[in-house]
Design a protein around this motif. Structure first.
Motif, PDB file in Angstrom:
ATOM      1  N   ALA A  24       0.864  -1.188  -0.104  1.00 34.97           N
ATOM      2  CA  ALA A  24      -0.009   0.113   0.057  1.00 34.97           C
ATOM      3  C   ALA A  24       0.903   1.328  -0.199  1.00 34.97           C
ATOM      4  O   ALA A  24       1.663   1.470   1.137  1.00 34.97           O
ATOM      5  N   VAL A  25       0.517   2.032  -0.941  1.00 38.90           N
ATOM      6  CA  VAL A  25       1.230   3.303  -0.890  1.00 38.90           C
ATOM      7  C   VAL A  25       0.332   4.356  -0.558  1.00 38.90           C
ATOM      8  O   VAL A  25      -0.817   4.552  -1.329  1.00 38.90           O
ATOM      9  N   HIS A  26       0.650   5.180   0.332  1.00 44.47           N
ATOM     10  CA  HIS A  26      -0.340   6.535   0.643  1.00 44.47           C
ATOM     11  C   HIS A  26      -0.196   7.433  -0.145  1.00 44.47           C
ATOM     12  O   HIS A  26       1.125   7.777  -0.295  1.00 44.47           O
ATOM     13  N   VAL A  27      -0.938   8.374  -0.599  1.00 46.22           N
ATOM     14  CA  VAL A  27      -1.081   9.524  -1.137  1.00 46.22           C
ATOM     15  C   VAL A  27      -1.548  10.735  -0.237  1.00 46.22           C
ATOM     16  O   VAL A  27      -2.459  10.577   0.599  1.00 46.22           O
ATOM     17  N   ILE A  28      -0.777  11.794  -0.208  1.00 44.62           N
ATOM     18  CA  ILE A  28      -1.488  12.875   0.514  1.00 44.62           C
ATOM     19  C   ILE A  28      -1.545  14.023  -0.414  1.00 44.62           C
ATOM     20  O   ILE A  28      -0.657  14.455  -1.313  1.00 44.62           O
ATOM     21  N   GLY A  29      -2.551  14.891  -0.458  1.00 48.72           N
ATOM     22  CA  GLY A  29      -2.946  16.030  -1.064  1.00 48.72           C
ATOM     23  C   GLY A  29      -2.798  17.132  -0.504  1.00 48.72           C
ATOM     24  O   GLY A  29      -3.258  17.326   0.401  1.00 48.72           O
ATOM     25  N   MET A  30      -2.148  18.078  -1.139  1.00 50.58           N
ATOM     26  CA  MET A  30      -2.134  19.488  -0.380  1.00 50.58           C
ATOM     27  C   MET A  30      -2.168  20.955  -1.684  1.00 50.58           C
ATOM     28  O   MET A  30      -1.590  20.848  -2.498  1.00 50.58           O
ATOM     29  N   PRO A  31      -3.382  21.278  -1.455  1.00 47.51           N
ATOM     30  CA  PRO A  31      -3.354  22.610  -2.101  1.00 47.51           C
ATOM     31  C   PRO A  31      -2.355  23.626  -1.889  1.00 47.51           C
ATOM     32  O   PRO A  31      -1.730  23.857  -0.751  1.00 47.51           O
ATOM     33  N   TRP A  32      -1.527  24.277  -2.794  1.00 49.12           N
ATOM     34  CA  TRP A  32      -0.405  25.018  -2.628  1.00 49.12           C
ATOM     35  C   TRP A  32      -0.783  26.518  -2.570  1.00 49.12           C
ATOM     36  O   TRP A  32       0.373  27.377  -2.695  1.00 49.12           O
ATOM     37  N   HIS A  33      -2.031  26.834  -2.395  1.00 51.30           N
ATOM     38  CA  HIS A  33      -2.166  28.299  -2.652  1.00 51.30           C
ATOM     39  C   HIS A  33      -1.820  29.125  -1.423  1.00 51.30           C
ATOM     40  O   HIS A  33      -1.797  30.358  -1.432  1.00 51.30           O
ATOM     41  N   PHE A  34      -1.734  28.357  -0.197  1.00 57.81           N
ATOM     42  CA  PHE A  34      -1.516  29.476   1.114  1.00 57.81           C
ATOM     43  C   PHE A  34      -0.287  29.884   1.527  1.00 57.81           C
ATOM     44  O   PHE A  34       0.576  29.132   1.117  1.00 57.81           O
ATOM     45  N   GLY A  35      -0.225  30.922   2.252  1.00 58.51           N
ATOM     46  CA  GLY A  35       0.855  31.464   2.576  1.00 58.51           C
ATOM     47  C   GLY A  35       0.622  32.432   3.974  1.00 58.51           C
ATOM     48  O   GLY A  35      -0.374  32.172   4.486  1.00 58.51           O
ATOM     49  N   PHE A  36       1.259  33.178   4.319  1.00 56.30           N
ATOM     50  CA  PHE A  36       1.216  33.947   5.598  1.00 56.30           C
ATOM     51  C   PHE A  36       0.500  35.401   5.407  1.00 56.30           C
ATOM     52  O   PHE A  36       0.276  35.983   6.376  1.00 56.30           O
ATOM     53  N   GLY A  37       0.215  35.840   4.293  1.00 55.55           N
ATOM     54  CA  GLY A  37      -0.335  37.170   3.962  1.00 55.55           C
ATOM     55  C   GLY A  37      -1.865  37.024   3.895  1.00 55.55           C
ATOM     56  O   GLY A  37      -2.417  35.674   3.360  1.00 55.55           O
ATOM     57  N   GLY A  38      -2.752  38.012   3.637  1.00 61.23           N
ATOM     58  CA  GLY A  38      -3.927  37.887   3.368  1.00 61.23           C
ATOM     59  C   GLY A  38      -4.985  37.459   4.371  1.00 61.23           C
ATOM     60  O   GLY A  38      -4.602  37.488   5.546  1.00 61.23           O
ATOM     61  N   LEU A  39      -6.061  37.227   3.879  1.00 62.25           N
ATOM     62  CA  LEU A  39      -7.313  36.616   4.824  1.00 62.25           C
ATOM     63  C   LEU A  39      -7.072  35.234   5.060  1.00 62.25           C
ATOM     64  O   LEU A  39      -7.614  34.614   6.010  1.00 62.25           O
ATOM     65  N   ALA A  40      -6.907  34.450   3.847  1.00 61.19           N
ATOM     66  CA  ALA A  40      -6.629  33.051   4.164  1.00 61.19           C
ATOM     67  C   ALA A  40      -5.267  32.621   3.929  1.00 61.19           C
ATOM     68  O   ALA A  40      -4.695  32.634   3.193  1.00 61.19           O
ATOM     69  N   THR A  41      -4.958  32.228   5.148  1.00 60.15           N
ATOM     70  CA  THR A  41      -3.601  31.713   5.426  1.00 60.15           C
ATOM     71  C   THR A  41      -3.426  30.320   5.692  1.00 60.15           C
ATOM     72  O   THR A  41      -4.261  29.645   5.870  1.00 60.15           O
ATOM     73  N   GLY A  42      -2.338  30.010   5.427  1.00 63.43           N
ATOM     74  CA  GLY A  42      -1.716  28.712   5.767  1.00 63.43           C
ATOM     75  C   GLY A  42      -0.493  28.249   5.436  1.00 63.43           C
ATOM     76  O   GLY A  42       0.195  28.891   5.042  1.00 63.43           O
ATOM     77  N   GLY A  43       0.074  27.101   5.755  1.00 65.94           N
ATOM     78  CA  GLY A  43       1.393  26.429   5.563  1.00 65.94           C
ATOM     79  C   GLY A  43       1.546  26.568   4.049  1.00 65.94           C
ATOM     80  O   GLY A  43       0.395  26.474   3.191  1.00 65.94           O
ATOM     81  N   ILE A  44       2.975  26.803   3.809  1.00 62.78           N
ATOM     82  CA  ILE A  44       3.042  27.042   2.385  1.00 62.78           C
ATOM     83  C   ILE A  44       3.881  25.671   1.690  1.00 62.78           C
ATOM     84  O   ILE A  44       4.817  25.105   2.055  1.00 62.78           O
ATOM     85  N   ALA A  45       2.902  25.275   0.883  1.00 56.47           N
ATOM     86  CA  ALA A  45       3.221  23.863   0.628  1.00 56.47           C
ATOM     87  C   ALA A  45       4.476  23.633  -0.383  1.00 56.47           C
ATOM     88  O   ALA A  45       5.256  22.775  -0.277  1.00 56.47           O
ATOM     89  N   ASN A  46       4.808  24.831  -1.121  1.00 61.06           N
ATOM     90  CA  ASN A  46       6.169  24.640  -1.754  1.00 61.06           C
ATOM     91  C   ASN A  46       7.561  24.777  -0.901  1.00 61.06           C
ATOM     92  O   ASN A  46       8.458  24.429  -1.660  1.00 61.06           O
ATOM     93  N   GLU A  47       7.311  25.069   0.294  1.00 59.43           N
ATOM     94  CA  GLU A  47       8.395  24.807   1.101  1.00 59.43           C
ATOM     95  C   GLU A  47       8.849  23.485   0.995  1.00 59.43           C
ATOM     96  O   GLU A  47      10.081  23.111   1.497  1.00 59.43           O
ATOM     97  N   LEU A  48       7.973  22.543   0.758  1.00 69.44           N
ATOM     98  CA  LEU A  48       8.299  21.144   0.903  1.00 69.44           C
ATOM     99  C   LEU A  48       9.060  20.493  -0.266  1.00 69.44           C
ATOM    100  O   LEU A  48       9.736  19.481  -0.440  1.00 69.44           O
ATOM    101  N   ALA A  49       8.713  21.320  -1.483  1.00 68.40           N
ATOM    102  CA  ALA A  49       9.132  20.843  -2.826  1.00 68.40           C
ATOM    103  C   ALA A  49      10.799  21.120  -2.775  1.00 68.40           C
ATOM    104  O   ALA A  49      11.465  21.910  -2.434  1.00 68.40           O
TER     105      ALA A  49
END
Lengths: 846, 334, 283
Positions: free
Chosen positions: A790-815
């Motif tokens: 079994a191989v698990h897949v994780i999906g992560m939208p990459w839109h989010f950053g530290f500014g603005g109203l909708a924030t979140g961790g930056i997915a591209n820091e992983l790539a």
């Protein structure tokens, strides 16, 4: 782009979105079309209403899958195995072998019958590489890939520019070295069983898809493929796309209504931004940017190296010289190579990822960032921000104060004290930008359609359009260099820069720019009707030959037209080139020029009028009859017979086997993504792409194949509610509230293993960095059985950053920084990671 | 939405989001509940009290003769004083209190609230006039000046008769108002709430008057009448409370069993039943005990009336927030 | 009484009524309708936060949300197997753009004591903002949970079916923005004809489709039909819609009747009680 360009001749969608409504089967793969192209998706829905079958192949069940008839879960990064297995299925299928349609199409319209040099060795012979591999340099010498019977090209030549010797052919397609047999042999091990092992797709499901596609191809029925960056953004991305082109050529779907390949591009006008390019290696109209090598020192040298003897590119001098006349005006004369020396020459890989490393290494001192957000959107985003922090100066033009402009005081590494603003010596200028409704201009959409948009309202306060900024910057540079005789000074002074301006802010008149792009006769400024009127003697000027004629001789911008109809809608906007809607549409008629069927007619030969007629502008010389045979020594398009739909290609055929144009192989081959949990089951000794450009730097560590620290596959993607790196959506309240926080989608199986519930905070980690997000536990993501486990897949939208109203961790820091060798595009669609429940502690570095 | 988020249930690890939509839509309410809180609870109580008092005062005036005069006096004053805060409570409860007069733009016969506004006005006017007439008799305006003579011209009996319809309306319309909504607890019991509130109004008015008149022994007969009315009204109330409980059923009746509202409902039933029992007992006992038990019963009856209104209003909130209740109310019978 | 089957696909919408057909089978959950509505009506951003309710971070219709897209994931079957063959059109991840139903007989309008809620010349239901005084009675009177009081201005708000746009001959903002024409605007009777045909077509392809908002489902109990109605592929409860709601005002007359009976009974009892007092005095 190179994926389609290498096999078909142009790197763009071969058909229109509206044509999808005529499809009998639509395969959406490497794309989440409903979410990212919702307006275009209406045509998929229309097709469904007319009875078409919609197939969605995707690691996640998305909003596209909800509207599909068949959903095929697939492991990210294994698309080429799936496509290759489709090729294998098709060429071994009885119907394909016996239905005369396929034989006719493939024989006449592709290079299937061409015999390839006996020097050529396939990956099947060399355990995963083609002949000519130079391991130390990580590149191929492509000499052994050429046709048999052809003149041996000089080392370093990019295209064979000597007159082509007609290659040896076998019209029976039996010769073991003919292109067709090489294709057949190359894909012989891409079986349904391999698909099940490598892709995780059950073989019955794969066969269902294959049967459906084949059943919907032929004289009476056509199948279309829609793909987007989930194909492009791999180290073998170009080859994945190219494999689809190969498949569609075999199925006879290219150039036909309801067929073809829709490259779904990512922004409203990103097609336009490669047409009149912001890419470092292209000039407008997909001319190659000259390089700082001896062959390109003069214009003549450039043409000797780049200009082919056959095909439409034979007219390259007309296009390039007209461009130079547009840019350098009177300073471009026959004596000075029309200003060719003023053109910058490129000295290496200056693609986006390379720029980041050059900034971090102090080679690039200053940067203009316009409508982009590398602090969030760049691969290895922490490296990107360090690179920004190392510049002397940075100019950011955007609608909101995006992370790229605010990183120096607001980035996570500043907030947690790791980096102090006073230690960042970059001088950051933030200039507010106007949005689309605040300026005139055009968008060129994913199917090459140029549409004008009117300015509806003045931009507020100091916000200005791009055109305003670039125009006045250029004007001031010209003033600055007015007395400068150095080579740099001459470059600036030679530029024509005389656009009229209007209004209190002196906005440049975009119609003047449009007229320059469209082309005109230098003597009297009369617009040219199309690229066929361009000359190579300096009598014409044209900013982009594929847009030539977009402004009519009467001065009307055809992108403003808005009369649609049920077929090609030629009076709605302008589709380059020359308003041709479906490319390669000569192939919609049989070799004799008759439509393949009444149901699928598009253009056909009218013997009485002596021209091609139908629903679309022919992508073919209008008066060349189907039975035309080229005389010996013919040049340009005259060298192609009347049965050669692919006018940009050297021989006018679609290429099943690609002797030139792709740096990683003439045939698509599966390699695992650079980071993968499993080895390459096809070629165990060559797990990864042998020629993918890598960035071996301490700040860009890669994971090993099957690295036990990072056992999960991660794929990043977009949502409908947000736009790319979030600069245009995370600050907008109505959009931000729709997806207000970054999240990660995981399967219930993985969530159970790790004790994660929906809403919990989780941290995703790679060797490059960490990102935290909320968890969304959903059956839309599923573990796949790959090579028995079994191989698990994780999906992560990459839109989010530290500014603005909708924030979140930056997915591209992983790539990580890593490129496809042809397109130099990053691999973001499959790499590996680990995940844990919890939060990033403040101050804790990855 | 903040309230909705606070209501999010606990999710188990590994549970996909699809499990949250098996029984309902993530547990979110189907309808929107009312925003009424304590001001409205008190309006209901006071309105019931006022209406009930007016009815008692009218009956006492018409048929009770001189022994019932204290009842008439206390009843009329109570009716007026109890209704006074009503409009204020309603106005304060509005989202735009300064626009309260917009209620007077229309009268809509199918809207219990529209009828209620006009009914409240009619009752207030009638209660005022009745109280004024009573005040004249009680000498508040002096005995023989022009004001007193003028007011004495008001027809005493007619005023009493005229007050009955508005009084009954005020006492019971709030139950109809609740029932004419989509709130499951109220909608399911629409036919019962009006009568229930009416009974409670009458019982609480009788109880209040009993308590007010308790010290004067010469009102024994009037007291008995009040106790009798209270007894009958309590009988109705106890019966209807049970009917509501049964009619609501297991799902829609959940607020009547759980939480604070459940405890209030149990309290309402207990206190009214106890009041009823005590009244019954009082009939069998000598006068000294009768009086004391009667007063205790009245207090319990008042408590019951209060708990009833509180249960119904706040239980309505709970009911509106329970999707299972809405679905039980509106289920397709296929 | 007509049986439910005979009522399928029928509505008592008045001639000249305009409304919506929201065909969920074409919906891709893009939320363009939500954004277009907010933009046109200049509604503020709502309460903010990640809900974990699939892709629904809006949750509900409210005073400042007049289109709300619901998401219901039904990916696995009862045995936990994920399907690969899907029903035609939208399936397995249900998405519905919820909106005010603009009922043929509207509970909110009948409840409104100020006359703020009116029926327009397009037969739509609109709350006049210069009249509403925030009594809040329309809020629980709606069987579908549509209107709500706004804490910002104290008044009740809901979808106006873009009354201002209709007056200028434009279709509502949400219908205009919907990329797949899941939201269709037009005369209600024409839309209902279209819906019946579409449902037949869907059922022939094996889709468990139904109209929600005819007199058989959703527009029941005296409501007479919904001018903004839907095509669903699952029972209404799945989408948080009541299957057979009732017009609450139908209970007004019967409730007043029982109350009057109680009044009569109690009145007579009260009179008798005091009569004895009077009698006793005189006797």
């Amino acid at each position: 782009m190179p994926g389609l360009g290498a096999r078909l001749g142009r790197g763009g969608a071969t058909t229109t979105l509206a044509s999808l409504a005529d499809s009998d089967c639509i395969v959406i793969m490497g794309s989440n079309m409903a979410e990212n192209h919702p307006v275009g998706f209406r045509f998929v829905v229309k097709a469904r209403q007319r009875g078409a079958t919609v197939i969605h192949v995707d690691p996640r069940f998305s909003r596209t899958s909800a509207l599909a008839d068949l959903y095929v879960p697939i492991r990210p990064g294994s698309d080429l195995v799936f496509l290759g297995a489709l090729v294998n299925y098709v060429v071994n299928h009885e119907r394909w072998q016996t239905d005369p349609f396929f034989r006719e199409y493939v024989l006449h319209y592709t290079n299937a019958s061409v015999i390839v040099s006996t020097d050529f060795r396939d990956t099947e012979d060399l355990a995963g590489v083609f002949s000519g591999y130079r391991a130390e340099q990580r590149r191929y010498d492509t000499a052994s890939w050429h046709y048999a019977g052809q003149l041996h090209p000089v080392e370093g030549e990019r295209w064979p520019c000597r007159p082509l010797v007609e290659p040896e052919r076998d019209p029976t397609l039996q010769h073991p070295n003919c292109a067709f047999q090489l294709v057949k042999r190359h894909f012989a091990r891409y079986t349904p069983e391999l698909v099940e092992e490598v892709c995780g797709v059950p073989r019955e499901l794969f066969l269902r898809v294959a049967e459906t596609i084949l059943a919907n191809s032929g004289r009476e029925r056509t199948t279309a493929f829609c793909y987007a960056v989930a194909w492009t953004q791999h180290t073998i991305g170009t080859q994945i796309i190219s494999c689809c082109a190969l498949l569609q050529l075999l199925l006879g779907n290219i150039g036909r209504p309801g067929g073809g390949i829709l490259a779904l591009r990512g922004h409203a006008t990103i097609q336009g931004s490669t047409d009149i390019p912001t890419l470092f290696d292209l000039l407008p109209g997909y001319l190659k940017m000259p390089r700082a090598v001896p062959e390109h020192a003069t214009l003549a040298g450039y043409f000797a190296s780049e200009r082919p003897a056959t095909g439409l590119w034979y007219d390259m001098p007309k296009f390039l010289i007209s461009l130079l006349k547009a840019w350098y005006g009177d300073a471009a004369t026959p004596e000075n190579d029309f200003g060719y020396t003023f053109l910058p020459k490129i000295g290496g890989d200056y693609s986006f990822q390379s720029i980041l490393t050059m900034m971090e290494d102090g080679i690039i001192k200053g940067l203009f960032v316009m409508g982009m957000n590398p602090a969030v959107g760049g691969q290895n985003a922490r490296l990107a921000r360090r690179a920004l922090a190392n510049l002397d100066w940075l100019v950011v033009r955007d609608v909101h104060e995006i992370e790229t402009a605010s990183f120096w005081y607001d980035a996570p590494e500043v907030r947690n004290g790791e980096v102090r603003p006073q230690d960042i010596r970059t001088e950051v200028f933030f200039l507010p930008a106007a949005i689309a409704a605040e300026k005139d201009g055009t968008f060129t959409n994913t199917h090459r359609l140029v549409q004008w948009h009117d300015k509806a309202i003045d931009p507020p306060a100091d916000a200005r359009s791009e055109a305003h900024f670039v125009y006045h910057l250029g004007r001031r540079l010209k003033e600055l260099y007015a007395d400068d005789d150095s080579p740099a000074g001459q470059q600036i002074r030679a530029l024509t820069w005389d656009y009229p301006t209007t209004g209190p802010h002196q906005e440049p008149d975009l119609m003047a720019v449009a007229r320059e792009i469209s082309g005109y006769r230098v003597a009297d400024a009369r617009p040219v009707a199309g690229f066929h009127e361009l000359a190579d003697d300096g009598s014409t000027a044209c900013g982009c030959w594929i847009y030539a004629g977009i402004v009519t001789p009467e001065g009307e911008h055809r992108a403003k037209r808005r009369r649609g109809d049920e077929r090609a809608s030629p009076d709605w906007g302008f589709a380059w080139p020359a308003n041709r809607r479906i490319l390669y549409n000569r192939a919609s008629a049989d070799p004799q020029g008759r439509p393949w069927s009444e149901r699928k007619k598009w253009i056909w030969w009218d013997p009485d009028q002596g021209r091609w007629v139908g629903y679309d502008v022919p992508d073919f010389p209008a008066t060349k009859p189907p039975d035309y045979q080229p005389p010996p020594g013919a040049k340009g398009l005259d060298a192609h017979p009347g049965t050669a739909p692919f006018i940009m290609m050297l021989d006018g055929r679609g290429w099943l086997f690609v002797p030139h144009g792709l740096v990683d192989g003439p045939l698509p081959t599966h390699y695992e993504p650079w980071e993968s949990p499993i080895p390459n089951l096809l070629y165990p000794t060559q797990p990864r792409s042998p020629v993918a450009p890598v960035f071996l730097r301490p700040d860009n560590p890669y994971h090993e194949i099957a690295d036990p620290r990072y056992p999960y596959v991660i794929t990043t993607y977009r949502l409908t509610e947000h736009h790319t790196a979030g600069g245009m959506s995370r600050w907008v309240p109505w959009l931000a509230e729709l997806q207000p926080a970054g999240f990660v989608e995981i399967s219930p199986e993985l969530a159970r293993e790790l004790g994660i519930a929906t809403g919990d905070w989780v941290v995703v980690e790679t060797a490059r960095g960490s990102a935290e997000a909320r968890a969304l536990v959903t059956e839309r993501v599923q573990p796949l059985t790959i090579a028995g486990r079994a191989v698990h897949v994780i999906g992560m939208p990459w839109h989010f950053g530290f500014g603005g109203l909708a924030t979140g961790g930056i997915a591209n820091e992983l790539a990580a920084l890593i490129e496809d060798p042809n397109s130099l595009i990053h691999e973001a669609k499959s790499f590996t990671c680990t995940i844990r429940k919890g939060r990033l502690r403040e101050g804790k570095a990855p | 939405m903040a309230e909705l988020r606070a209501r999010r249930y606990r999710r188990a690890p590994g549970e996909p989001v699809s499990t949250a939509t098996r029984e309902s839509y993530y547990g979110l309410p189907v309808i929107h509940g009312p925003h009424w809180h304590w001001p409205i609870v008190f309006y209901f109580i006071l309105g019931g009290l006022a209406g009930g008092s007016a009815v008692l005062a009218a009956a006492a005036r018409l048929l009770g003769g001189p022994p019932a005069r204290p009842v008439v006096r206390a009843g009329r004053y109570l009716a007026f004083l109890a209704v006074l805060p009503g409009p204020l409570l309603l106005i304060v409860d509005l989202g735009r209190p300064e626009r309260f007069h917009h209620m007077l733009r229309v009268i809509k016969l199918r809207s219990p609230m529209s009828l209620g506004v006009w009914g409240l006005i009619a009752f207030s006017l009638s209660a005022f006039l009745n109280a004024l007439r009573q005040a004249v008799d009680d000498g508040f305006f002096g005995r023989s000046n022009r004001l007193a003579r003028g007011f004495r011209k008001l027809p005493d009996r007619a005023l009493a008769i005229a007050s009955t319809v508005p009084a009954f309306f005020l006492a019971g319309y709030t139950g109809v108002l609740l029932g004419a909504t989509a709130v499951p607890l109220w909608a399911r019991n629409a036919l019962l709430l009006g009568p229930l509130f009416l009974c409670s109004a009458l019982s609480s008015a009788a109880a209040t008057l009993s308590l007010l008149l308790a010290r004067r022994s010469q009102n024994d007969r009037a007291e008995q009448a009040l106790a009798q009315v209270e007894f009958l009204a309590l009988t109705g109330e106890v019966t209807l409370l049970e009917a509501v409980r049964r009619k609501s059923g297991p799902v829609i009746g959940r607020p009547l069993r759980r939480g604070a509202e459940g405890r209030a409902f149990a309290g309402a039933r207990a206190t009214t039943a106890a009041a009823l029992v005590l009244h019954g007992l009082a009939l069998l006992l000598p006068r000294r005990w009768r009086q004391r038990l009667g007063l205790l019963a009245s207090i319990l009856a008042l408590a019951g009336a209060f708990l009833l209104r509180a249960t119904m209003v706040f239980g309505g909130h709970r009911s509106a927030d329970d999707p299972a209740a809405t679905f039980a109310l509106t289920r397709s019978d296929e | 009484m007509k049986g439910p089957a005979a009522l399928e696909g029928t509505t008592r919408a008045r001639p000249g009524a305009f409304g919506f057909l929201t065909d969920t089978t074409l919906c891709i959950g893009c939320k363009a309708c939500e954004v277009a509505c907010k933009q046109w009506n200049q509604l503020p951003m709502d309460d903010f936060g990640f809900t974990g309710m699939s892709y629904d971070n809006t949750g509900d219709l409210g005073a400042t949300t007049w289109r709300h897209v619901a998401f219901i994931e039904r990916i696995s079957d009862r045995e936990g197997r994920r399907p690969t063959t899907l029903a035609p059109f939208q399936s397995n991840w249900l998405m519905l753009s919820d909106v005010c139903k603009h009922c043929v007989n509207a509970g909110c309008m009948e409840a409104c004591p100020t006359g703020a809620i009116i029926r327009t010349e397009f037969d739509t239901v609109v709350i006049q903002q210069d009249i509403c005084n925030g009594c809040g009675y329309c809020v629980p009177a709606c069987p579908f949970g549509v209107p709500a009081l706004s804490p910002l201005d104290g008044k009740a708000h809901k979808c106006t079916l873009c009354y201002d746009r209709l007056k200028d001959g434009l279709e509502p903002a949400c219908a205009k923005a919907c990329p797949t024409d899941a939201i269709q605007f037009g005369p209600v009777h024409a839309l209902m004809d279209r819906a019946r045909a579409r449902v037949s077509e869907l059922r022939a392809q094996g889709v468990d489709a139904r109209i929600y908002g005819d007199q058989a489902l959703g527009g029941t109990g005296g409501i007479g039909g919904l001018n903004a109605f839907f095509i669903l592929t699952a029972p209404p409860e799945v989408y948080n819609l009541p299957a057979k709601p009732e017009l609450p005002q139908r209970r007004v007359l019967p409730a007043f009747f029982t109350t009057a009976l109680a009044a009569l009974a109690l009145g007579i009892a009260t009179l008798f009680s005091f009569r004895r007092v009077g009698r006793m005095h005189h006797g």
